[in-house]
Design a protein around this motif. Structure first.
Motif, PDB file in Angstrom:
ATOM      1  N   HIS A  81       0.852  -1.185   0.000  1.00  0.00           N
ATOM      2  CA  HIS A  81       0.000   0.000   0.000  1.00  0.00           C
ATOM      3  C   HIS A  81       0.884   1.229   0.000  1.00  0.00           C
ATOM      4  N   ARG A  82       0.356   2.353  -0.450  1.00  0.00           N
ATOM      5  CA  ARG A  82       1.096   3.610  -0.371  1.00  0.00           C
ATOM      6  C   ARG A  82       0.776   4.273   0.956  1.00  0.00           C
ATOM      7  N   ARG A  83       1.837   4.536   1.732  1.00  0.00           N
ATOM      8  CA  ARG A  83       1.655   5.083   3.072  1.00  0.00           C
ATOM      9  C   ARG A  83       2.712   6.151   3.366  1.00  0.00           C
ATOM     10  N   GLU A 101      -3.626   5.173   6.155  1.00  0.00           N
ATOM     11  CA  GLU A 101      -3.843   5.721   4.814  1.00  0.00           C
ATOM     12  C   GLU A 101      -4.537   7.076   4.851  1.00  0.00           C
ATOM     13  N   THR A 103       6.915   9.216   1.654  1.00  0.00           N
ATOM     14  CA  THR A 103       5.703   8.495   1.293  1.00  0.00           C
ATOM     15  C   THR A 103       6.030   7.533   0.168  1.00  0.00           C
TER      16      THR A 103
END
Length: 263
Positions: free
Chosen positions: A15-17, A75, A114
């Motif tokens: 996931h992008r975090r 998120e 990020t």
């Protein structure tokens, strides 16, 4: 009969975090009792700053490492709240704490980036945790904190966050408070932006002018953020400064320029 170890659980879905690392300066010089007290103080300061900024620390996925805490934020975390109010309150709370009579001074390096993160057997895998570990150990960030002796906090944010968030015009974020540096740490190479809350930009620039020039790893070739951040696989253990036994893959050749940049 020989006992067979169970297989490692599969890595989580990437996931992008937002990722953050806070590291205590000169922690190893402290005695054991003081180290324990400083660890408690670090957690308290991060908790208080997050609460004052309206962030839910209970939802952070944290990997404590003694003098360092690495965290993957939810998120829904507003990036401007981290780069603005959270850093502001952390600097204020740190200053208040260090102003107490006879207090063991705590000085912090903070890195924020990020990118892609996945849960893994020993913590987290992905380009963002690796990049944050490299940023927080950047020679330039260490030099700034060592040279600007009145400062309690030195912050570095990734080039991507600077472009996307710092320059967005949000309140509490002013691009003129940051100085760009090129970070080379191990196989990592990329730009970051340093800020020292409450201190003049000239002080930061002067400290950077005295900082040693970072040298690329002999086997890294030309430093490139892409070579690190784009290709992450299981199989190779990364050292202590990656906070939590990250696993990353062997580097492969980046795509041609025609395919365009990617993060």
């Amino acid at each position: 009969m020989k006992e067979i170890s169970p297989p490692w659980p599969p890595a989580g879905r990437p996931h992008r975090r937002l990722c953050l690392a806070a590291d205590v300066e000169q922690y190893s010089r402290l005695d054991t009792r003081t180290q324990a007290a400083v660890q408690s103080e670090l957690v308290r300061l991060l908790n208080e700053a997050a609460a004052l900024a309206g962030l839910d620390r209970a939802a952070w996925k944290r990997q404590p490492q003694g003098d360092l805490e690495f965290a993957v934020l939810p998120e829904t975390t507003p990036e401007d709240a981290v780069l603005g109010p959270f850093i502001h309150h952390l600097a204020v709370r740190l200053g208040d704490r260090n102003a107490r009579p006879a207090a063991q001074r705590v000085r912090l390096r903070l890195a924020v980036d990020t990118g892609v993160v996945a849960d893994a057997a020993l913590g987290h895998a992905g380009p963002a945790p690796v990049a944050v570990a490299r940023y927080v150990n950047a020679l330039q960030l260490k030099a700034v904190l060592a040279t600007v002796t009145a400062a309690d906090l030195a912050v570095i944010v990734s080039d991507q966050l600077y472009k996307d968030v710092v320059r967005s015009g949000q309140r509490d974020l002013d691009p003129v408070h940051y100085v760009r540096v090129h970070v080379r740490e191990k196989e990592f190479g990329g730009y970051g932006w340093i800020r020292v809350p409450g201190h003049a930009l000239d002080d930061v620039r002067s400290a950077l002018a005295k900082a040693p020039e970072p040298k690329p790893s002999p086997d890294a070739g030309a430093p490139s953020r892409t070579a690190l951040s784009q290709y992450v696989h299981q199989g190779v253990a990364v050292g202590r400064d990656v906070v939590g036994g990250l696993t990353v893959g062997l580097p492969v050749s980046p795509p041609s320029a025609a395919s365009g940049p990617a993060r």
